[in-house]
Enzyme design. Structure first.
Site, short mmCIF file in Angstrom:
data_model
loop_
_atom_site.label_atom_id
_atom_site.label_comp_id
_atom_site.label_asym_id
_atom_site.label_seq_id
_atom_site.Cartn_x
_atom_site.Cartn_y
_atom_site.Cartn_z
N LYS A 131 0.83 -1.21 0.00
CA LYS A 131 0.00 0.00 0.00
C LYS A 131 0.86 1.26 0.00
CE LYS A 131 -4.18 -2.03 1.82
NZ LYS A 131 -4.99 -2.34 2.98
N LYS B 161 -2.98 -9.03 -11.40
CA LYS B 161 -4.06 -9.26 -10.43
C LYS B 161 -5.11 -8.13 -10.55
CE LYS B 161 -5.30 -8.85 -5.68
NZ LYS B 161 -5.47 -7.86 -4.73
N LYS C 97 -8.78 -2.65 -7.76
CA LYS C 97 -9.23 -1.29 -8.09
C LYS C 97 -8.06 -0.32 -8.09
CE LYS C 97 -10.72 -0.54 -3.38
NZ LYS C 97 -10.51 -1.91 -2.91
P1 ADP Z 1 -8.59 -4.44 -4.21
O1 ADP Z 1 -7.31 -5.14 -4.55
O2 ADP Z 1 -9.41 -4.16 -5.41
O3 ADP Z 1 -8.36 -3.21 -3.36
P2 ADP Z 1 -9.39 -5.63 -1.75
O4 ADP Z 1 -7.95 -5.67 -1.32
O5 ADP Z 1 -10.31 -4.66 -1.10
O6 ADP Z 1 -9.44 -5.45 -3.33
O7 ADP Z 1 -9.95 -7.12 -1.59
C1 ADP Z 1 -11.18 -7.49 -0.99
C2 ADP Z 1 -11.31 -9.00 -0.98
O8 ADP Z 1 -11.35 -9.51 -2.33
C3 ADP Z 1 -10.12 -9.72 -0.32
O9 ADP Z 1 -10.58 -10.88 0.33
C4 ADP Z 1 -9.25 -10.07 -1.48
O10 ADP Z 1 -8.41 -11.16 -1.22
C5 ADP Z 1 -10.27 -10.38 -2.58
N1 ADP Z 1 -9.69 -10.04 -3.91
C6 ADP Z 1 -9.40 -8.80 -4.36
N2 ADP Z 1 -8.89 -8.83 -5.61
C7 ADP Z 1 -8.86 -10.14 -5.96
C8 ADP Z 1 -8.43 -10.85 -7.14
N3 ADP Z 1 -7.96 -10.21 -8.20
N4 ADP Z 1 -8.54 -12.19 -7.15
C9 ADP Z 1 -9.04 -12.86 -6.07
N5 ADP Z 1 -9.45 -12.26 -4.93
C10 ADP Z 1 -9.37 -10.92 -4.86
#
Ligand code: ADP
Ligand code: TRP
Length: 320
Positions: free
Chosen positions: A110, A189, A192
């Site tokens: 982050k 991956k 957002k």
């Molecule tokens: P982002 O990466 O978009 O900020 P978050 O970190 O808020 O997403 O993730 C929220 C949940 O969704 C977590 O449990 C995370 O492991 C899952 N997650 C997020 N992106 C993915 C992905 N590309 N593939 C699988 N799981 C994901």
């Protein structure tokens, strides 16, 4: 068996969240005592506008209810409606070695992405541990990137139990290994923060635009193609049965089937899965009193459980 998971309201939910966390968590709601919450305390580490946080919290509530969360089966609540977790965070932080937090990838990632460093961002895993331990969860369904945080939670629980007695249940992460990482439109991956995501509840027009932007190689239309190296196929797999996957893979291998055709096939199966959810979401958005009632009722139940845990922890530490 108790199951708990949470998600931050820090932006629109996407297909990666849906397959990595939402679907696995929702399928577990029939397997035991399920808790799911909207991690708005956590989101404060990145969302700094109150109106935006409020809106994103409501959006996540609608997204989950539309995606099949059954309030009769799952205790669904806003994290901030259970303030016991913040007190528990303090108790847990007293047994948390700095080194444990310093090793967390998520904090480093982050910071690398430009999110402002703060004490809250650093101690984020301790708050997450409190979420999990407050309800004595056995299972925590999350995407692979959150696995380390659940391991940290175990370490913290173990330390606390060693020092003060057996208060906390040690949780296990549950990772859907088949879809462990959902790729975004550029093959990295989906996230957002990389702006490579496809929104779960984007309009059909916005979804189409995004799908058309999926990066593919320059193999000409007539030539045979390798499905295992294609971002479109990787997403298609998530929405389809093995038979459908085999059929599309065959078309790739035969040639005469372009990436534009593959994208159309992807859009069709996405719509098949998501159109009914979209309709449900629109209906829920017209009944916000119902949504608020669900969250209030959920908080009431979660609070009672968290209170009990906190009282035991307070007593063990000598605070009460
Ligand atoms: P982002 O990466 O978009 O900020 P978050 O970190 O808020 O997403 O993730 C929220 C949940 O969704 C977590 O449990 C995370 O492991 C899952 N997650 C997020 N992106 C993915 C992905 N590309 N593939 C699988 N799981 C994901
Ligand atoms: N840190 C998780 C994420 O970013 C959200 C979260 C907060 C969570 N507390 C939790 C997930 C407890 C599972 C259990 O996705």
């Amino acid at each position: 068996m108790r199951i708990l998971s949470g998600i931050q309201p820090s932006g629109k939910l996407h297909i990666g969240n849906y397959f990595g966390m939402m679907k696995p968590a929702l399928s577990l709601q029939h397997e035991g005592d399920a808790y799911l919450f909207i991690a708005n305390y956590h989101a404060l580490t990145s969302v700094t506008d109150g109106a935006q946080l409020r809106q994103a919290t409501l959006d996540v509530a609608l997204d989950f209810l539309a995606s099949g969360l059954d309030p009769e089966k799952t205790v669904f609540f806003r994290q901030s409606d259970v303030p016991e977790v913040t007190e528990l965070t303090w108790l847990l932080s007293t047994v948390t070695p700095m080194g444990l937090l310093e090793r967390c990838h998520s904090y480093k990632d982050k910071i690398a992405k430009g999110i402002a460093s703060s004490h809250a961002l650093f101690s984020y895993p301790v708050l997450m541990a409190a979420d999990i331990l407050a309800v004595q969860s056995n299972i925590v369904p999350v995407g692979r990137d959150q696995k380390q945080h659940v391991e940290v939670t175990r370490d913290i629980a173990l330390k606390f139990n060693q020092r003060f007695g057996e208060i906390f249940t040690l949780p296990e992460p549950s990772i859907q290994e088949t879809v462990a990482v959902v790729p975004g439109i550029n093959g990295q991956k989906m996230s957002k923060s990389y702006d490579n995501h496809i929104e779960l509840f984007g309009s059909p027009k916005a979804t189409k635009k995004r799908v058309m932007q999926i990066v593919t190689d320059s193999t000409p239309l007539e030539a045979p193609k390798d499905p295992s190296h294609c971002n479109v196929f990787a997403l298609y797999r998530l929405f389809t049965t093995e038979t459908e996957q085999a059929e599309l893979a065959e078309k790739y291998r035969l040639g005469g089937f372009g990436y534009g055709d593959a994208k159309k096939a992807l859009l069709a199966v996405m719509d098949r899965e998501l159109a009914p959810l979209r309709e449900r979401r629109e209906a829920l958005a017209r009944d916000l009193d119902f949504v608020e009632d669900v969250l209030r009722e959920g908080a009431h139940k979660a609070r009672a459980v968290a209170r009990e845990t906190l009282d035991q922890a307070r007593a063990a530490t000598g605070l009460a």
